[in-house]
Design a protein around this motif. Sequence first.
Motif, PDB file in Angstrom:
ATOM      1  N   UNK A  82      11.170  16.015   1.282  1.00  0.00           N
ATOM      2  CA  UNK A  82      10.045  16.601   0.567  1.00  0.00           C
ATOM      3  C   UNK A  82       8.823  16.608   1.466  1.00  0.00           C
ATOM      4  N   UNK A  83       8.037  17.655   1.324  1.00  0.00           N
ATOM      5  CA  UNK A  83       6.853  17.818   2.177  1.00  0.00           C
ATOM      6  C   UNK A  83       5.815  18.635   1.444  1.00  0.00           C
ATOM      7  N   UNK A  84       4.569  18.633   1.911  1.00  0.00           N
ATOM      8  CA  UNK A  84       3.567  19.519   1.318  1.00  0.00           C
ATOM      9  C   UNK A  84       4.024  20.973   1.392  1.00  0.00           C
ATOM     10  N   UNK A 144      -3.381  17.880   4.827  1.00  0.00           N
ATOM     11  CA  UNK A 144      -2.531  18.605   3.878  1.00  0.00           C
ATOM     12  C   UNK A 144      -1.623  17.666   3.078  1.00  0.00           C
ATOM     13  N   UNK A 145      -1.773  16.360   3.272  1.00  0.00           N
ATOM     14  CA  UNK A 145      -0.830  15.385   2.724  1.00  0.00           C
ATOM     15  C   UNK A 145      -0.723  15.432   1.206  1.00  0.00           C
ATOM     16  N   UNK A 146       0.479  15.160   0.725  1.00  0.00           N
ATOM     17  CA  UNK A 146       0.717  15.018  -0.707  1.00  0.00           C
ATOM     18  C   UNK A 146       0.532  13.550  -1.103  1.00  0.00           C
ATOM     19  N   UNK A 147       0.293  13.258  -2.379  1.00  0.00           N
ATOM     20  CA  UNK A 147       0.100  11.868  -2.792  1.00  0.00           C
ATOM     21  C   UNK A 147       1.376  11.042  -2.643  1.00  0.00           C
ATOM     22  N   UNK A 148       1.198   9.752  -2.403  1.00  0.00           N
ATOM     23  CA  UNK A 148       2.349   8.851  -2.312  1.00  0.00           C
ATOM     24  C   UNK A 148       3.153   8.847  -3.611  1.00  0.00           C
ATOM     25  N   UNK A 149       2.487   9.126  -4.722  1.00  0.00           N
ATOM     26  CA  UNK A 149       3.179   9.171  -6.015  1.00  0.00           C
ATOM     27  C   UNK A 149       4.279  10.225  -6.040  1.00  0.00           C
ATOM     28  N   UNK A 150       4.145  11.272  -5.226  1.00  0.00           N
ATOM     29  CA  UNK A 150       5.179  12.310  -5.164  1.00  0.00           C
ATOM     30  C   UNK A 150       6.479  11.741  -4.608  1.00  0.00           C
ATOM     31  N   UNK A 155       4.124  14.931   5.374  1.00  0.00           N
ATOM     32  CA  UNK A 155       2.803  14.279   5.379  1.00  0.00           C
ATOM     33  C   UNK A 155       2.495  13.717   3.999  1.00  0.00           C
ATOM     34  N   UNK A 156       2.304  12.401   3.935  1.00  0.00           N
ATOM     35  CA  UNK A 156       2.012  11.710   2.686  1.00  0.00           C
ATOM     36  C   UNK A 156       0.739  10.892   2.874  1.00  0.00           C
ATOM     37  N   UNK A 157      -0.114  10.929   1.887  1.00  0.00           N
ATOM     38  CA  UNK A 157      -1.374  10.191   1.970  1.00  0.00           C
ATOM     39  C   UNK A 157      -1.103   8.695   1.856  1.00  0.00           C
ATOM     40  N   UNK A 158      -1.128   8.013   3.001  1.00  0.00           N
ATOM     41  CA  UNK A 158      -0.879   6.573   3.040  1.00  0.00           C
ATOM     42  C   UNK A 158      -1.526   6.006   4.297  1.00  0.00           C
ATOM     43  N   UNK A 215       0.854  -1.202   0.000  1.00  0.00           N
ATOM     44  CA  UNK A 215       0.000   0.000   0.000  1.00  0.00           C
ATOM     45  C   UNK A 215       0.884   1.244   0.000  1.00  0.00           C
ATOM     46  N   UNK A 216       0.250   2.399  -0.111  1.00  0.00           N
ATOM     47  CA  UNK A 216       0.926   3.675   0.103  1.00  0.00           C
ATOM     48  C   UNK A 216       2.149   3.899  -0.754  1.00  0.00           C
ATOM     49  N   UNK A 217       3.204   4.419  -0.122  1.00  0.00           N
ATOM     50  CA  UNK A 217       4.427   4.757  -0.841  1.00  0.00           C
ATOM     51  C   UNK A 217       5.002   3.536  -1.539  1.00  0.00           C
ATOM     52  N   UNK A 218       5.077   2.414  -0.837  1.00  0.00           N
ATOM     53  CA  UNK A 218       5.676   1.216  -1.419  1.00  0.00           C
ATOM     54  C   UNK A 218       4.981   0.765  -2.683  1.00  0.00           C
ATOM     55  N   UNK A 219       3.653   0.759  -2.659  1.00  0.00           N
ATOM     56  CA  UNK A 219       2.894   0.338  -3.834  1.00  0.00           C
ATOM     57  C   UNK A 219       3.077   1.319  -4.987  1.00  0.00           C
TER      58      UNK A 219
END
Length: 246
Positions: free
Chosen positions: A239-241, A211-217, A188-191, A17-21
């Motif tokens: 990296x951050x929002x 305020x999270x940025x997408x995991x794709x970032x 903050x990353x959306x995961x 899930x999340x960043x790993x996926x």
Amino acid sequence: MNKGIEGKVVLITGGSTGIGAEVARLLAARGSRVAVAARRADKLEAVVAEIVGNGGVARAYTLDVTDKHQVEAVVAAVVKDFGKLDVLINNAGLMPIRPMSEVNTDEWDAMIDVNLKGTLYGIASALPRFLAQESGHIINLSSVAGVKVFAPGGTVYSGTKFAVSAISEGLRQEVGDKVRVTSIAPGAVDSDLKHSTSGTAKDTVLDFYKQAIPAASVARAIAFAIEQPDNVDVNEIVLRPTHQTF
């Protein structure tokens, strides 16, 4: 610059899930062969099926990074299945936020076991192989909480991530002539990471993550580090929002 990514075999922990996926999807789309490892077999299989369905090459490996024998077995299996390993991404992590005064030692143990020991076990399994082949890339997921202490509430989490950052830099100094080492420090990353928190801090954490940025970032940042020529080592990316002050 897919030239630096295409054909590489990449093992990603916490990849279901999340960043790993997202890292698995992006690298596979750019021509890497990805080994996706995590505890939840059903989610792993879903990620792999998606990648394969889109024409990529991927395999799933069930893995609990807190078990060093499992980590070694998975690394060995990846080398056997793909013929080599080029990049290890130590991504698995936990982030239960809670004031230290609540003294939840079970959460402290879990963060040390996953965030810190899990990273070390990955290094222990991949590093001898990388040194023997005189090439390789270890990418460790730290955090902005490994740059600035996240308190109150995130003190122990920060401790584990400061340790990951320190280990990454020390490892680079020790083996950087043969093995590249990168520390990735997201804000903050959306995961699913935000759901590690329960109890008194849960609402605060969920509000912070609005305020999270997408995991794709983060996936793109990792791809940037990998795609560099062999004589370029991107040591750290923070990296951050845009609106995140911490």
